[in-house]
Write a protein that holds these residues in place. Structure first.
Motif, PDB file in Angstrom:
ATOM      1  N   ASP A   6       0.857  -1.183   0.000  1.00 25.33           N
ATOM      2  CA  ASP A   6       0.000   0.000   0.000  1.00 25.33           C
ATOM      3  C   ASP A   6       0.895   1.236   0.000  1.00 25.33           C
ATOM      4  O   ASP A   6       1.155   1.822   1.045  1.00 25.33           O
ATOM      5  CB  ASP A   6      -0.866  -0.059   1.275  1.00 25.33           C
ATOM      6  CG  ASP A   6      -2.039   0.889   1.249  1.00 25.33           C
ATOM      7  OD1 ASP A   6      -2.501   1.242   0.158  1.00 25.33           O
ATOM      8  OD2 ASP A   6      -2.511   1.272   2.343  1.00 25.33           O
ATOM      9  N   THR A  26      -1.459  -1.203  -4.110  1.00 21.73           N
ATOM     10  CA  THR A  26      -2.588  -0.270  -4.048  1.00 21.73           C
ATOM     11  C   THR A  26      -2.033   1.131  -3.792  1.00 21.73           C
ATOM     12  O   THR A  26      -1.053   1.296  -3.070  1.00 21.73           O
ATOM     13  CB  THR A  26      -3.598  -0.635  -2.936  1.00 21.73           C
ATOM     14  OG1 THR A  26      -2.891  -0.752  -1.695  1.00 21.73           O
ATOM     15  CG2 THR A  26      -4.340  -1.918  -3.234  1.00 21.73           C
ATOM     16  N   ASN A  28      -3.513   5.441  -3.362  1.00 23.98           N
ATOM     17  CA  ASN A  28      -4.683   6.324  -3.244  1.00 23.98           C
ATOM     18  C   ASN A  28      -4.160   7.752  -3.410  1.00 23.98           C
ATOM     19  O   ASN A  28      -2.940   7.971  -3.444  1.00 23.98           O
ATOM     20  CB  ASN A  28      -5.442   6.085  -1.921  1.00 23.98           C
ATOM     21  CG  ASN A  28      -4.603   6.400  -0.692  1.00 23.98           C
ATOM     22  OD1 ASN A  28      -3.801   7.323  -0.697  1.00 23.98           O
ATOM     23  ND2 ASN A  28      -4.782   5.617   0.369  1.00 23.98           N
ATOM     24  N   LYS A  87      -9.777   2.019  -9.003  1.00 20.40           N
ATOM     25  CA  LYS A  87     -10.238   2.111  -7.613  1.00 20.40           C
ATOM     26  C   LYS A  87     -11.319   3.193  -7.531  1.00 20.40           C
ATOM     27  O   LYS A  87     -11.093   4.343  -7.935  1.00 20.40           O
ATOM     28  CB  LYS A  87      -9.043   2.454  -6.732  1.00 20.40           C
ATOM     29  CG  LYS A  87      -9.191   2.058  -5.290  1.00 20.40           C
ATOM     30  CD  LYS A  87      -7.843   2.215  -4.610  1.00 20.40           C
ATOM     31  CE  LYS A  87      -7.926   1.995  -3.131  1.00 20.40           C
ATOM     32  NZ  LYS A  87      -6.694   2.391  -2.456  1.00 20.40           N
ATOM     33  N   PHE A 133     -11.516  -0.858   5.472  1.00 22.02           N
ATOM     34  CA  PHE A 133     -10.386  -0.156   6.097  1.00 22.02           C
ATOM     35  C   PHE A 133     -10.267  -0.539   7.573  1.00 22.02           C
ATOM     36  O   PHE A 133     -10.815   0.118   8.461  1.00 22.02           O
ATOM     37  CB  PHE A 133     -10.580   1.353   5.974  1.00 22.02           C
ATOM     38  CG  PHE A 133     -10.175   1.946   4.648  1.00 22.02           C
ATOM     39  CD1 PHE A 133     -10.248   1.207   3.478  1.00 22.02           C
ATOM     40  CD2 PHE A 133      -9.728   3.254   4.563  1.00 22.02           C
ATOM     41  CE1 PHE A 133      -9.875   1.754   2.236  1.00 22.02           C
ATOM     42  CE2 PHE A 133      -9.352   3.819   3.349  1.00 22.02           C
ATOM     43  CZ  PHE A 133      -9.423   3.070   2.183  1.00 22.02           C
ATOM     44  N   ARG A 136      -8.641   2.228  10.163  1.00 22.94           N
ATOM     45  CA  ARG A 136      -9.476   3.413  10.439  1.00 22.94           C
ATOM     46  C   ARG A 136     -10.680   3.040  11.304  1.00 22.94           C
ATOM     47  O   ARG A 136     -11.178   3.855  12.082  1.00 22.94           O
ATOM     48  CB  ARG A 136      -9.940   4.061   9.133  1.00 22.94           C
ATOM     49  CG  ARG A 136      -8.788   4.686   8.367  1.00 22.94           C
ATOM     50  CD  ARG A 136      -9.250   5.586   7.256  1.00 22.94           C
ATOM     51  NE  ARG A 136      -8.150   5.837   6.325  1.00 22.94           N
ATOM     52  CZ  ARG A 136      -8.197   6.654   5.293  1.00 22.94           C
ATOM     53  NH1 ARG A 136      -9.313   7.330   5.040  1.00 22.94           N
ATOM     54  NH2 ARG A 136      -7.158   6.818   4.499  1.00 22.94           N
ATOM     55  N   ALA A 167      -7.626  -3.524   3.962  1.00 22.58           N
ATOM     56  CA  ALA A 167      -6.810  -2.316   3.766  1.00 22.58           C
ATOM     57  C   ALA A 167      -6.662  -1.569   5.086  1.00 22.58           C
ATOM     58  O   ALA A 167      -7.210  -1.982   6.107  1.00 22.58           O
ATOM     59  CB  ALA A 167      -7.453  -1.431   2.710  1.00 22.58           C
ATOM     60  N   SER A 168      -5.902  -0.468   5.025  1.00 23.42           N
ATOM     61  CA  SER A 168      -5.658   0.349   6.214  1.00 23.42           C
ATOM     62  C   SER A 168      -5.051  -0.514   7.328  1.00 23.42           C
ATOM     63  O   SER A 168      -5.482  -0.502   8.466  1.00 23.42           O
ATOM     64  CB  SER A 168      -6.970   1.009   6.681  1.00 23.42           C
ATOM     65  OG  SER A 168      -6.759   1.919   7.715  1.00 23.42           O
ATOM     66  N   ARG A 170      -2.263  -1.460   9.963  1.00 24.61           N
ATOM     67  CA  ARG A 170      -1.359  -0.627  10.775  1.00 24.61           C
ATOM     68  C   ARG A 170      -0.184  -1.420  11.364  1.00 24.61           C
ATOM     69  O   ARG A 170       0.798  -0.842  11.784  1.00 24.61           O
ATOM     70  CB  ARG A 170      -2.130  -0.038  11.958  1.00 24.61           C
ATOM     71  CG  ARG A 170      -3.309   0.820  11.580  1.00 24.61           C
ATOM     72  CD  ARG A 170      -2.895   2.272  11.434  1.00 24.61           C
ATOM     73  NE  ARG A 170      -4.051   3.132  11.445  1.00 24.61           N
ATOM     74  CZ  ARG A 170      -4.664   3.587  10.364  1.00 24.61           C
ATOM     75  NH1 ARG A 170      -4.211   3.263   9.166  1.00 24.61           N
ATOM     76  NH2 ARG A 170      -5.715   4.372  10.460  1.00 24.61           N
TER      77      ARG A 170
HETATM   78  C1  E4P Z   1      -5.725   1.155   0.412  1.00 24.16           C
HETATM   79  O1  E4P Z   1      -6.267   0.755  -0.550  1.00 24.16           O
HETATM   80  C2  E4P Z   1      -6.234   2.238   1.280  1.00 24.16           C
HETATM   81  O2  E4P Z   1      -6.367   3.408   0.547  1.00 24.16           O
HETATM   82  C3  E4P Z   1      -5.284   2.396   2.430  1.00 24.16           C
HETATM   83  O3  E4P Z   1      -4.989   1.121   2.945  1.00 24.16           O
HETATM   84  C4  E4P Z   1      -5.761   3.332   3.511  1.00 24.16           C
HETATM   85  O4  E4P Z   1      -4.874   3.252   4.592  1.00 24.16           O
HETATM   86  P1  E4P Z   1      -4.801   4.350   5.758  1.00 24.16           P
HETATM   87  O5  E4P Z   1      -6.038   4.232   6.574  1.00 24.16           O
HETATM   88  O6  E4P Z   1      -3.573   3.996   6.522  1.00 24.16           O
HETATM   89  O7  E4P Z   1      -4.704   5.688   5.062  1.00 24.16           O
END
Ligand code: E4P
Length: 220
Positions: A6, A26, A28, A87, A133, A136, A167-168, A170
Motif C-alpha cells: 500500500d 494499491t 490512493n 479504484k 479499512f 481506520r 486495507a488500512s 497498521r
Molecule cells: C488502500 O487501498 C487504502 O487506501 C489504504 O490502505 C488506507 O490506509 P490508511 O487508513 O492507513 O490511510
C-alpha cells in the motif's frame, strides 16, 4: 492470501518485490501526494512506472465523484496497462460506475468500505476487490477485523466472487488476523510486512548457530 503493498513509493515497491512475495500494489490520492506526485501527466507516468515494476494488479484511484467523470478517468487509467484495477469510492455514483465497468470488462477495487451493507452492494455491482479499512475502524475503537470476518461469512454464504482486500493495515498482527478472518488479500505499508519477519527467538537461535559453527571451526 495475496500480499499487496500500500504505497506509491517506487523504492518500497521494489524492496517488497525483491522479497518475492509481492502480488500487487494499491495506491490512493494521499499516497500519491506523499510521493509529491501531482498533475495528470505526472500521475499517469507514475502509474506506468509502478506497472513496469509489478506484474500483479495495481489499483489506481479515480478523483472524480460523478459517474461520467469516474468512467472517463477509469477508462483512461485502465488503458495504461492490463494490470491496472480502477479504484472507485463507495458512494452512489461509485456503485453505478463499478456496475458499468463490470459490464465492459474493466476490473475495479471498491474503496472506503466500513460496513457489511456496503460490502454487499459492491459485490452486487461486480467489484473485483472490496477494500474494508481495518485500521481506520480500529481508530474509532470499533472492530476492523470483525468486519472482515462478517464480510467473509456473507460472501461465502452468498457465493460472491468479489475478493476481500483488507486495507488500512497498521501492524503485522492486522495481517495475521486478516488472514484468519478470511481476507483474500491484504494491502499493507512495507513496515508491517517486514515486521512479520521478526521474532526474538529467531535472532537468538541464529546467533547461537553461528557461534557454535565458529567455535567448531576454531577447534578443527
Ligand atoms: C488502500 O487501498 C487504502 O487506501 C489504504 O490502505 C488506507 O490506509 P490508511 O487508513 O492507513 O490511510
Amino acid at each position: 492470501m495475496k500480499f499487496f503493498i500500500d504505497t506509491a513509493s517506487l523504492a518500497q515497491i521494489k524492496e517488497a518485490k525483491d522479497l518475492g512475495i509481492l502480488d500487487g500494489v494499491t495506491t490512493n490520492p494521499s499516497l500519491m501526494a506523499q510521493e509529491g506526485i501531482s498533475g495528470q501527466i505526472n500521475i499517469i507516468n507514475h502509474y506506468k512506472a509502478i506497472c513496469d515494476i509489478v506484474d500483479g494488479d495495481v489499483s489506481a484511484e479515480v478523483i472524480s465523484t460523478d459517474f461520467r467523470g469516474m468512467v472517463e478517468e477509469g477508462k483512461r487509467l485502465a488503458d495504461l496497462a492490463p494490470n491496472i484495477v480502477v479504484k472507485v469510492p463507495m458512494i452512489k455514483e461509485g456503485i453505478k460506475a463499478i456496475s458499468y465497468f463490470t459490464e465492459i470488462g474493466i476490473r475495479t477495487n471498491c474503496t472506503l468500505v466500513f460496513s457489511a451493507g456496503q460490502a454487499i452492494l459492491a459485490a452486487k455491482a461486480g467489484a473485483t476487490y472490496l477494500s474494508p479499512f481495518i485500521g481506520r475502524i480500529d481508530d474509532l475503537n470499533w472492530d476492523g477485523i470483525g468486519l472482515i470476518a462478517e464480510i467473509a461469512e456473507i460472501y461465502a454464504v452468498q457465493g460472491y466472487d468479489t475478493e476481500i482486500l483488507a486495507a488500512s493495515i497498521r501492524n503485522s498482527k492486522h495481517i495475521v488476523d486478516a488472514a484468519k478472518a478470511g481476507a483474500d488479500v491484504i494491502t499493507s505499508p512495507l513496515g508491517p510486512i517486514l515486521a512479520l519477519l521478526n521474532h526474538p527467538l529467531t535472532d537468538i537461535g541464529l546467533q547461537k548457530f553461528l557461534a557454535d559453527h565458529a567455535k567448531a571451526a576454531q577447534n578443527a
